[in-house]
Design a protein around this motif. Structure first.
Motif, PDB file in Angstrom:
ATOM      1  N   GLN A  14       0.817  -1.210   0.000  1.00 24.10           N
ATOM      2  CA  GLN A  14       0.000   0.000   0.000  1.00 24.10           C
ATOM      3  C   GLN A  14       0.858   1.270   0.000  1.00 24.10           C
ATOM      4  O   GLN A  14       0.512   2.268  -0.649  1.00 24.10           O
ATOM      5  CB  GLN A  14      -0.951  -0.003   1.186  1.00 24.10           C
ATOM      6  CG  GLN A  14      -0.279  -0.067   2.553  1.00 24.10           C
ATOM      7  CD  GLN A  14      -1.234  -0.519   3.646  1.00 24.10           C
ATOM      8  OE1 GLN A  14      -2.016  -1.449   3.456  1.00 24.10           O
ATOM      9  NE2 GLN A  14      -1.171   0.112   4.807  1.00 24.10           N
ATOM     10  N   ALA A  18       0.860   3.984  -3.069  1.00 23.39           N
ATOM     11  CA  ALA A  18       0.517   5.379  -2.787  1.00 23.39           C
ATOM     12  C   ALA A  18       1.609   6.314  -3.293  1.00 23.39           C
ATOM     13  O   ALA A  18       1.332   7.356  -3.914  1.00 23.39           O
ATOM     14  CB  ALA A  18       0.315   5.577  -1.288  1.00 23.39           C
ATOM     15  N   GLU A  21       1.414   6.586  -7.116  1.00 25.45           N
ATOM     16  CA  GLU A  21       0.329   7.430  -7.623  1.00 25.45           C
ATOM     17  C   GLU A  21       0.732   8.902  -7.609  1.00 25.45           C
ATOM     18  O   GLU A  21       0.535   9.630  -8.594  1.00 25.45           O
ATOM     19  CB  GLU A  21      -0.938   7.229  -6.797  1.00 25.45           C
ATOM     20  CG  GLU A  21      -2.087   8.118  -7.287  1.00 25.45           C
ATOM     21  CD  GLU A  21      -3.358   7.977  -6.473  1.00 25.45           C
ATOM     22  OE1 GLU A  21      -4.383   8.529  -6.913  1.00 25.45           O
ATOM     23  OE2 GLU A  21      -3.329   7.334  -5.408  1.00 25.45           O
ATOM     24  N   ARG A  60      -9.422   2.577   2.831  1.00 26.18           N
ATOM     25  CA  ARG A  60      -9.194   2.555   1.381  1.00 26.18           C
ATOM     26  C   ARG A  60      -8.481   3.829   0.962  1.00 26.18           C
ATOM     27  O   ARG A  60      -8.335   4.763   1.752  1.00 26.18           O
ATOM     28  CB  ARG A  60     -10.520   2.444   0.631  1.00 26.18           C
ATOM     29  CG  ARG A  60     -11.452   3.640   0.849  1.00 26.18           C
ATOM     30  CD  ARG A  60     -12.724   3.502   0.042  1.00 26.18           C
ATOM     31  NE  ARG A  60     -13.655   4.608   0.254  1.00 26.18           N
ATOM     32  CZ  ARG A  60     -13.635   5.763  -0.414  1.00 26.18           C
ATOM     33  NH1 ARG A  60     -12.696   5.978  -1.334  1.00 26.18           N
ATOM     34  NH2 ARG A  60     -14.521   6.710  -0.169  1.00 26.18           N
ATOM     35  N   PHE A  61      -8.024   3.853  -0.293  1.00 24.21           N
ATOM     36  CA  PHE A  61      -7.472   5.071  -0.863  1.00 24.21           C
ATOM     37  C   PHE A  61      -8.621   6.013  -1.232  1.00 24.21           C
ATOM     38  O   PHE A  61      -9.752   5.561  -1.492  1.00 24.21           O
ATOM     39  CB  PHE A  61      -6.648   4.761  -2.106  1.00 24.21           C
ATOM     40  CG  PHE A  61      -5.329   4.088  -1.815  1.00 24.21           C
ATOM     41  CD1 PHE A  61      -4.477   4.580  -0.843  1.00 24.21           C
ATOM     42  CD2 PHE A  61      -4.934   2.970  -2.539  1.00 24.21           C
ATOM     43  CE1 PHE A  61      -3.258   3.970  -0.583  1.00 24.21           C
ATOM     44  CE2 PHE A  61      -3.717   2.360  -2.295  1.00 24.21           C
ATOM     45  CZ  PHE A  61      -2.876   2.858  -1.312  1.00 24.21           C
ATOM     46  N   TYR A  87      -5.979  -0.895  -7.973  1.00 20.00           N
ATOM     47  CA  TYR A  87      -5.676   0.527  -7.804  1.00 20.00           C
ATOM     48  C   TYR A  87      -4.386   0.875  -8.546  1.00 20.00           C
ATOM     49  O   TYR A  87      -4.306   1.902  -9.217  1.00 20.00           O
ATOM     50  CB  TYR A  87      -5.545   0.861  -6.319  1.00 20.00           C
ATOM     51  CG  TYR A  87      -5.614   2.345  -6.032  1.00 20.00           C
ATOM     52  CD1 TYR A  87      -6.830   2.953  -5.752  1.00 20.00           C
ATOM     53  CD2 TYR A  87      -4.470   3.137  -6.032  1.00 20.00           C
ATOM     54  CE1 TYR A  87      -6.912   4.310  -5.491  1.00 20.00           C
ATOM     55  CE2 TYR A  87      -4.539   4.496  -5.766  1.00 20.00           C
ATOM     56  CZ  TYR A  87      -5.767   5.073  -5.501  1.00 20.00           C
ATOM     57  OH  TYR A  87      -5.850   6.424  -5.252  1.00 20.00           O
ATOM     58  N   ILE A 388      -4.079   2.344   5.212  1.00 21.54           N
ATOM     59  CA  ILE A 388      -4.119   2.570   3.769  1.00 21.54           C
ATOM     60  C   ILE A 388      -4.351   4.043   3.454  1.00 21.54           C
ATOM     61  O   ILE A 388      -3.632   4.642   2.648  1.00 21.54           O
ATOM     62  CB  ILE A 388      -5.203   1.689   3.105  1.00 21.54           C
ATOM     63  CG1 ILE A 388      -4.823   0.206   3.201  1.00 21.54           C
ATOM     64  CG2 ILE A 388      -5.395   2.081   1.642  1.00 21.54           C
ATOM     65  CD1 ILE A 388      -5.874  -0.738   2.658  1.00 21.54           C
ATOM     66  N   TRP A 389      -5.352   4.644   4.093  1.00 23.88           N
ATOM     67  CA  TRP A 389      -5.666   6.040   3.787  1.00 23.88           C
ATOM     68  C   TRP A 389      -4.600   6.977   4.342  1.00 23.88           C
ATOM     69  O   TRP A 389      -4.293   8.014   3.757  1.00 23.88           O
ATOM     70  CB  TRP A 389      -7.038   6.415   4.359  1.00 23.88           C
ATOM     71  CG  TRP A 389      -7.126   6.224   5.833  1.00 23.88           C
ATOM     72  CD1 TRP A 389      -7.512   5.091   6.497  1.00 23.88           C
ATOM     73  CD2 TRP A 389      -6.769   7.168   6.845  1.00 23.88           C
ATOM     74  NE1 TRP A 389      -7.428   5.273   7.853  1.00 23.88           N
ATOM     75  CE2 TRP A 389      -6.975   6.544   8.099  1.00 23.88           C
ATOM     76  CE3 TRP A 389      -6.313   8.488   6.819  1.00 23.88           C
ATOM     77  CZ2 TRP A 389      -6.728   7.182   9.306  1.00 23.88           C
ATOM     78  CZ3 TRP A 389      -6.066   9.126   8.030  1.00 23.88           C
ATOM     79  CH2 TRP A 389      -6.264   8.472   9.248  1.00 23.88           C
ATOM     80  N   TRP A 392      -1.418   7.225   2.189  1.00 23.69           N
ATOM     81  CA  TRP A 392      -1.648   8.001   0.966  1.00 23.69           C
ATOM     82  C   TRP A 392      -1.304   9.470   1.198  1.00 23.69           C
ATOM     83  O   TRP A 392      -0.649  10.111   0.362  1.00 23.69           O
ATOM     84  CB  TRP A 392      -3.107   7.845   0.536  1.00 23.69           C
ATOM     85  CG  TRP A 392      -3.440   8.421  -0.812  1.00 23.69           C
ATOM     86  CD1 TRP A 392      -3.395   7.774  -2.014  1.00 23.69           C
ATOM     87  CD2 TRP A 392      -3.906   9.751  -1.079  1.00 23.69           C
ATOM     88  NE1 TRP A 392      -3.788   8.615  -3.017  1.00 23.69           N
ATOM     89  CE2 TRP A 392      -4.119   9.834  -2.481  1.00 23.69           C
ATOM     90  CE3 TRP A 392      -4.172  10.866  -0.294  1.00 23.69           C
ATOM     91  CZ2 TRP A 392      -4.574  11.000  -3.092  1.00 23.69           C
ATOM     92  CZ3 TRP A 392      -4.615  12.028  -0.902  1.00 23.69           C
ATOM     93  CH2 TRP A 392      -4.810  12.094  -2.277  1.00 23.69           C
TER      94      TRP A 392
END
Length: 420
Positions: A14, A18, A21, A60-61, A87, A388-389, A392
């Motif tokens: 994860q 992140a 992205e 989640r993202f 993702y 996870i969030w 990010w």
């Protein structure tokens, strides 16, 4: 020929996804190196029945929801792994699977780093260690190898059927230990649980999940400080999610023990701190209820009261008369399961970015070694950094920093005084 790129990201979980992205959005050339498959730990370092500890709307993202899941559902581990893979595909993350990083060293001459991998050498201006918080399973050196007793870390546990016949001692009462214990109690085995210090949040309170409460109370975003440490949290999403209640489990047959201390000639001893650990868990539980009630009153929230949540049962005998030692052979304990967390493994990262005991030296992921970054650490910038969030948002901060550094290095002017 040596391959060159701006950024090498080590780890395709994860944290690595992140980072990729945000690097993609910033148009920064990069490569993500993953020694196995993308999100591999979710598939092979977790037990069969594991689900996410937070609901689907939360864990989640920001830019993609879980497919086919109710927002309040707790997503099974395989679907979490699939989500992360999907993702990464959404923005064509340049992940190279099956590539192990042997070493990262600063170049002898010039700026940047040399990344030695099983697939060749890569030169990069920046390196992001996205290996996260769960690197090397940690088992305390308390019990030697004993014939007839299987000792495994929670990462090697899959289901009760794979354990030898006989009773089980679980050491560690965080999320992994408490969830595995609850699963084992559904069998005919006698289960023992060694309980250390822990927080015990309510799963739900006044019709809201505790993830929501920690959000509105600004506790997820509580910033790290020098005293911030990883806290063991007993929480579960199993079977639809319920508050972990060790007293209730004891009334169902679980034998609670204090912190595991020593072993000699078949005898395990335990600290006289079980009652204290349970009470401190209660205090953390009740403190969240107090904060939630105050917040609801202050903001006029029309949420149903939940007085039963404050009802704490009486102490079972194993708490009032704690067991200080057990004979593992007399109790027919054939499995000792260590749910005792993880230690760091940065043997590959051979740069000056560490404090004592191989602890990363950093501020919000920016290490003391210019050009090296850490991502996915507990309390990296906030309480939610290892989620996870949370990772990010930390990834965005790191990539913003890299982008600013690139901007300075792109400057080709001079500091000459210009007369006007």
């Amino acid at each position: 020929m040596v391959e060159k790129t701006d950024v090498v990201v080590v780890g395709g979980g994860q944290a690595g996804i992140a980072a990729s992205e945000h690097l993609t959005k910033a148009n920064i050339n990069h490569i993500v190196l993953e020694r196995a498959r993308t999100a591999e730990h979710w598939r092979t370092m977790r037990w069969d029945s594991l689900v996410a500890n937070g609901p689907a709307w939360h864990d989640r993202f920001p830019n993609m929801e879980f497919k086919g899941q109710h927002p309040d559902a707790f997503v099974p581990k395989e679907e979490v792994a699939d989500y992360l893979v999907d993702y990464a595909k959404m923005f064509n993350a340049p992940i190279r699977e099956g590539v192990d990083v042997r070493s990262v060293k600063r170049k002898d001459k010039g700026a940047g780093f040399v990344v030695d991998t099983t697939d060749g050498v890569i030169e990069a201006s920046y390196v992001i260690s996205a290996t996260g918080a769960f690197q090397r399973p940690m088992v305390p050196a308390i019990i030697p190898e004993i014939e007839g007793i299987k000792q495994i870390h929670s990462t090697a546990y899959r289901n009760p059927k794979e354990l030898p016949k006989g009773n089980v001692l679980v050491v560690g009462a965080g999320s992994s230990g408490s969830q595995i214990t609850a699963e084992l109690m559904k069998t005919e085995r006698k289960i023992f649980l060694s309980v250390g210090a822990h927080d015990r949040p309510p799963r739900r309170y006044r019709n809201r999940d505790f993830c929501w409460w920690l959000g509105v109370l600004n506790l997820w975003d509580a910033e790290a400080n020098p005293s911030s440490t990883h806290t063991t949290i007993a929480v579960s999403g199993a079977d639809g999610g319920a508050t972990v209640d060790f007293r209730n489990l004891a009334t169902q047959g679980l034998t609670l023990l204090g912190l595991t201390e020593t072993y000699e000639n078949g005898i395990l001893t335990f600290a006289d701190n079980l009652g204290e650990n349970i009470r401190e868990g209660d205090e953390s539980y009740l403190s969240i209820l107090d904060l939630a009630d105050a917040y609801a009153d202050r903001n006029g929230l029309n949420l149903p009261p939940d007085p039963k949540a404050r009802e704490i049962g009486s102490d079972p005998e194993c708490i009032t008369r704690p067991i200080r030692s057990i004979d593992v052979f007399a109790e027919n304990i054939t499995t000792i399961l260590w749910a005792t967390g993880f230690s760091n493994d940065y043997s590959w990262l051979q740069v000056d970015a560490f404090e004592a005991d191989n602890v990363p030296s950093h501020k919000r992921g920016i290490s003391s070694e210019p050009g090296v970054y850490f991502l996915g650490l507990p309390w990296q910038s906030r309480r939610g950094s290892s989620f996870i969030w949370g990772v990010w948002h930390d990834a965005k901060f790191i990539v913003d920093h890299i982008q600013k550094q690139q901007g300075y290095l792109a400057y080709q002017g001079s500091a000459e005084c210009i007369q006007l």
